[in-house]
Design a protein around this motif. Sequence first.
Motif, mmCIF file in Angstrom:
data_model
loop_
_atom_site.group_PDB
_atom_site.id
_atom_site.type_symbol
_atom_site.label_atom_id
_atom_site.label_comp_id
_atom_site.label_asym_id
_atom_site.label_seq_id
_atom_site.Cartn_x
_atom_site.Cartn_y
_atom_site.Cartn_z
ATOM 1 N N GLU A 144 -37.503 -43.131 -15.342
ATOM 2 C CA GLU A 144 -38.376 -43.646 -14.282
ATOM 3 C C GLU A 144 -39.820 -43.723 -14.763
ATOM 4 O O GLU A 144 -40.531 -44.684 -14.481
ATOM 5 C CB GLU A 144 -38.315 -42.731 -13.054
ATOM 6 C CG GLU A 144 -37.121 -42.952 -12.176
ATOM 7 C CD GLU A 144 -37.010 -41.895 -11.087
ATOM 8 O OE1 GLU A 144 -36.389 -42.184 -10.076
ATOM 9 O OE2 GLU A 144 -37.542 -40.775 -11.254
ATOM 10 N N TYR A 145 -40.239 -42.690 -15.509
ATOM 11 C CA TYR A 145 -41.637 -42.669 -15.919
ATOM 12 C C TYR A 145 -41.956 -43.812 -16.873
ATOM 13 O O TYR A 145 -42.985 -44.465 -16.747
ATOM 14 C CB TYR A 145 -42.018 -41.326 -16.551
ATOM 15 C CG TYR A 145 -43.513 -41.224 -16.695
ATOM 16 C CD1 TYR A 145 -44.281 -40.756 -15.633
ATOM 17 C CD2 TYR A 145 -44.166 -41.677 -17.831
ATOM 18 C CE1 TYR A 145 -45.653 -40.714 -15.719
ATOM 19 C CE2 TYR A 145 -45.539 -41.638 -17.918
ATOM 20 C CZ TYR A 145 -46.275 -41.146 -16.863
ATOM 21 O OH TYR A 145 -47.639 -41.116 -16.939
ATOM 22 N N VAL A 146 -41.082 -44.046 -17.855
ATOM 23 C CA VAL A 146 -41.384 -45.101 -18.827
ATOM 24 C C VAL A 146 -41.336 -46.480 -18.153
ATOM 25 O O VAL A 146 -42.157 -47.350 -18.445
ATOM 26 C CB VAL A 146 -40.444 -45.031 -20.044
ATOM 27 C CG1 VAL A 146 -40.825 -46.076 -21.067
ATOM 28 C CG2 VAL A 146 -40.503 -43.659 -20.671
ATOM 29 N N VAL A 147 -40.412 -46.659 -17.221
ATOM 30 C CA VAL A 147 -40.370 -47.923 -16.472
ATOM 31 C C VAL A 147 -41.669 -48.090 -15.680
ATOM 32 O O VAL A 147 -42.290 -49.155 -15.686
ATOM 33 C CB VAL A 147 -39.152 -47.974 -15.521
ATOM 34 C CG1 VAL A 147 -39.226 -49.188 -14.610
ATOM 35 C CG2 VAL A 147 -37.866 -48.010 -16.328
ATOM 36 N N TYR A 148 -42.076 -47.004 -15.041
ATOM 37 C CA TYR A 148 -43.328 -47.004 -14.264
ATOM 38 C C TYR A 148 -44.508 -47.376 -15.163
ATOM 39 O O TYR A 148 -45.318 -48.247 -14.819
ATOM 40 C CB TYR A 148 -43.499 -45.609 -13.668
ATOM 41 C CG TYR A 148 -44.795 -45.290 -12.988
ATOM 42 C CD1 TYR A 148 -45.240 -46.034 -11.904
ATOM 43 C CD2 TYR A 148 -45.563 -44.216 -13.410
ATOM 44 C CE1 TYR A 148 -46.417 -45.707 -11.265
ATOM 45 C CE2 TYR A 148 -46.743 -43.880 -12.778
ATOM 46 C CZ TYR A 148 -47.170 -44.637 -11.702
ATOM 47 O OH TYR A 148 -48.341 -44.300 -11.087
ATOM 48 N N ALA A 149 -44.564 -46.754 -16.334
ATOM 49 C CA ALA A 149 -45.643 -47.057 -17.281
ATOM 50 C C ALA A 149 -45.613 -48.533 -17.669
ATOM 51 O O ALA A 149 -46.658 -49.188 -17.722
ATOM 52 C CB ALA A 149 -45.525 -46.173 -18.520
ATOM 53 N N GLY A 150 -44.411 -49.052 -17.899
ATOM 54 C CA GLY A 150 -44.293 -50.451 -18.283
ATOM 55 C C GLY A 150 -44.752 -51.377 -17.176
ATOM 56 O O GLY A 150 -45.466 -52.343 -17.405
ATOM 57 N N ARG A 151 -44.367 -51.050 -15.955
ATOM 58 C CA ARG A 151 -44.776 -51.858 -14.805
ATOM 59 C C ARG A 151 -46.300 -51.831 -14.653
ATOM 60 O O ARG A 151 -46.907 -52.837 -14.321
ATOM 61 C CB ARG A 151 -44.127 -51.331 -13.517
ATOM 62 C CG ARG A 151 -42.618 -51.393 -13.519
ATOM 63 C CD ARG A 151 -42.105 -52.781 -13.187
ATOM 64 N NE ARG A 151 -42.353 -53.148 -11.811
ATOM 65 C CZ ARG A 151 -42.726 -54.371 -11.417
ATOM 66 N NH1 ARG A 151 -42.887 -55.323 -12.299
ATOM 67 N NH2 ARG A 151 -42.929 -54.625 -10.150
ATOM 68 N N LEU A 152 -46.904 -50.669 -14.906
ATOM 69 C CA LEU A 152 -48.360 -50.572 -14.795
ATOM 70 C C LEU A 152 -49.040 -51.430 -15.852
ATOM 71 O O LEU A 152 -50.157 -51.890 -15.664
ATOM 72 C CB LEU A 152 -48.819 -49.118 -14.951
ATOM 73 C CG LEU A 152 -48.476 -48.181 -13.799
ATOM 74 C CD1 LEU A 152 -49.037 -46.811 -14.066
ATOM 75 C CD2 LEU A 152 -49.019 -48.724 -12.486
ATOM 76 N N CYS A 153 -48.372 -51.628 -16.988
ATOM 77 C CA CYS A 153 -48.942 -52.474 -18.029
ATOM 78 C C CYS A 153 -48.633 -53.936 -17.780
ATOM 79 O O CYS A 153 -48.933 -54.789 -18.609
ATOM 80 C CB CYS A 153 -48.429 -52.058 -19.391
ATOM 81 S SG CYS A 153 -49.035 -50.455 -19.885
ATOM 82 N N GLY A 154 -48.002 -54.227 -16.664
ATOM 83 C CA GLY A 154 -47.787 -55.617 -16.297
ATOM 84 C C GLY A 154 -46.444 -56.181 -16.702
ATOM 85 O O GLY A 154 -46.223 -57.383 -16.602
ATOM 86 N N LEU A 155 -45.520 -55.349 -17.169
ATOM 87 C CA LEU A 155 -44.197 -55.863 -17.509
ATOM 88 C C LEU A 155 -43.404 -56.124 -16.231
ATOM 89 O O LEU A 155 -43.607 -55.459 -15.222
ATOM 90 C CB LEU A 155 -43.419 -54.858 -18.366
ATOM 91 C CG LEU A 155 -44.033 -54.408 -19.688
ATOM 92 C CD1 LEU A 155 -43.056 -53.541 -20.453
ATOM 93 C CD2 LEU A 155 -44.436 -55.602 -20.536
ATOM 94 N N GLY A 156 -42.483 -57.082 -16.306
ATOM 95 C CA GLY A 156 -41.605 -57.340 -15.175
ATOM 96 C C GLY A 156 -40.570 -56.234 -15.052
ATOM 97 O O GLY A 156 -40.442 -55.400 -15.949
ATOM 98 N N VAL A 157 -39.840 -56.222 -13.935
ATOM 99 C CA VAL A 157 -38.913 -55.116 -13.675
ATOM 100 C C VAL A 157 -37.860 -54.981 -14.777
ATOM 101 O O VAL A 157 -37.682 -53.915 -15.368
ATOM 102 C CB VAL A 157 -38.202 -55.301 -12.314
ATOM 103 C CG1 VAL A 157 -37.225 -54.168 -12.076
ATOM 104 C CG2 VAL A 157 -39.219 -55.366 -11.189
ATOM 105 N N SER A 158 -37.175 -56.098 -15.086
ATOM 106 C CA SER A 158 -36.068 -55.981 -16.042
ATOM 107 C C SER A 158 -36.608 -55.744 -17.444
ATOM 108 O O SER A 158 -36.036 -54.998 -18.237
ATOM 109 C CB SER A 158 -35.210 -57.241 -15.997
ATOM 110 O OG SER A 158 -36.003 -58.363 -16.333
ATOM 111 N N GLU A 159 -37.744 -56.359 -17.741
ATOM 112 C CA GLU A 159 -38.365 -56.168 -19.047
ATOM 113 C C GLU A 159 -38.748 -54.696 -19.244
ATOM 114 O O GLU A 159 -38.491 -54.107 -20.289
ATOM 115 C CB GLU A 159 -39.616 -57.049 -19.133
ATOM 116 C CG GLU A 159 -40.088 -57.304 -20.522
ATOM 117 C CD GLU A 159 -41.378 -58.108 -20.528
ATOM 118 O OE1 GLU A 159 -41.869 -58.452 -19.431
ATOM 119 O OE2 GLU A 159 -41.891 -58.375 -21.617
#
Lengths: 315, 288, 68
Positions: free
Chosen positions: A94-109
């Motif tokens: 969850e944390y790494v996905v959250y970090a990715g989303r904060l950097c502007g990545l899309g959900v699946s990405e």
Amino acid sequence: MTAQLMEVKGLSKSFGTMKAVKSIDFSIQEGRCVALLGPNGAGKTTTIRMLTGLLAPTAGEVSFRSLAPGEDRRALIGYLPQTPAFHNWMSGMEYVVYAGRLCGLGVSEAKNRAKELLERVGLADAAKRKLGGYSGGMKQRLGLAQALVHQPKLLVMDEPVSALDPLGRREVLRLLKELKSETTVLFSTHVLHDAEELCDDVVIIRSGEVALQGSLASIRSQHRQPVIELKLDEDNTRGMDWARAFVQRTNSGEASYSWLSEAELRGNRLHLTAAHMDQARQALLEELARHSVPFSRLEVGYSSLEDLFMKVVGE
Amino acid sequence: MNGANEVYRGTHRGAEAPRSATRSSGGAVFLTLLGKECLELLRSFKLIWVPIVFAVLGIMQPVLSYYMPIIIEKAGNMPEGTVIEIPAPMGSQVLADTLSQFGVMGILILALACMGIVSGERNSGASALVLVKPVSYASYILSKWLSIMLLSWGSLLLGYGAAWYYTWLLIEYVDVVPFLLSFVLYGLWFSFVLTVTLLFSTALRSAAGAAFTSLGAAILLTVLAGLIPKYMAWSPGALTGLAYQAATSPGWLQMEPASWWAVITALIAIAALLAASVVLLKRAPARD
Amino acid sequence: MNETLELSKMVGLLVPLIILQLILMIIALVLCVKTEETRGPKLMWVLIIIFGQLIGPIAFFLFGRRQA
């Protein structure tokens, strides 16, 4: 050919009257691994926090060449603090996905990236566990994964291995060795050995100022000096007396030897930094013979990076 | 952005062009932050226990009012034949009493539940990891604020709604207009106090400090509004009194201009407090 | 007001109140037992939650757990 990635100009920070960082200049070339080396309290963490934008500098600037005007430089940086703190109620995944989303990545990405990175840092099995139960080494590796989630141009780490036990340390060092071939890396450390093992360039700082900087190879060759180490018999007072007198004579300027540039007595070891190796060897042997100094070992070699580091930061 | 920028990007980050194309907007980042806050409220069980506590408080007030005469009679040890005259409570009065109960216990619980919302993450260093990413300071603060609003307005609605329903069952039906109007006015007061909590959570290291500073400010404002209503009618502190009036007056409350000012200053103050929080956070995004 | 209480009405009204309080108590107890570390002895918190009426569970939720 390497292009410049980042430049730091006149970066300074004062806390009240205390000047933690005094006008630091350095630049980072793309693809290099750079160590910010210095003793504790030299201003490494302060410098790194200013680079990442976590701390506003008193003066000076940090500029990225590839940054378009108006673009956030934080988008180019991945940051791993010395002891990363996470939301303990989240799982690693969850944390790494959250970090990715904060950097502007899309959900699946973000999900794909997170999976890939957790695998890579060896946390695939722990991905579903809550972060509150992670060990120090696991947290450090998760910190690495979250810092890399948006494929940053520059990976910035503050003392990445200092707080780890030997096992965790080896693990993280292995990862860093892999990573430095993929992205530009800047990390701070007070351990010369870590810097030597990983990096191409070093910036040595001491009490908030750059003491020495350059590529490890060039520093090594430029500052290489012939040294002689003489180990004396500790119980033999004649030998020790001679050594003390010798050091005193040299340092007071009473007798100047053209072959000698520095003499120092550490315990029962006499360290001599020579100006000319051949002359020095000859002259020292004559001197020892004349006073019939009993010694147990005589070693001739070149100064190590360690010696240089100690000299640069020691004063 | 203009064309020149695009060219600039193209030359330096050509290889990454497809990746930057998939980057989502700041709105998605805000929603991510908000989602995290809500998940945290849920995982810490705040989203469950705070509304339940409000519901319990809301039910208790009408129940107590209803049984009070009997309780007094039973416990009173009165001499035989004493006739106790306790006027039957008005439904609207029960609602006002419920609000004043929320004004003490409710706000205390909410302020304590939210006191560490920024300082906790800042002290641990968790905020540093979020704020080194391309996240705007405003969206960080706003996501936290919105989650607080969600929790407080939701809990208040549930608790006050329960009070209204029980009042209807036990005492009498109170019109929807005074109920909703007093709810909105009280919600605004809650929002104001909790935004003060958020500001002090950003400004201070200590979470308890944030709770008690904001509760102190709330008490001061209400006391001032009660003591010198003439001069403080425009202040947010007058909102509680206004809400009681709204609950007890039939139909729409006739608001005086000064009372409107209380609403407007509260709204302005909330905006200003949020802006101040963002500035404070920007100045020092993380502590060591 | 009605002097004669209808028992069934009274029970019907109070049951939701009791259920809500029970839910609070149960959540607090489960969390208290499951959490690794409480501020102060666990047994003390269990007693506070059970005997503290409404305040007990609230106090535990607010102060009982070490902040993550």
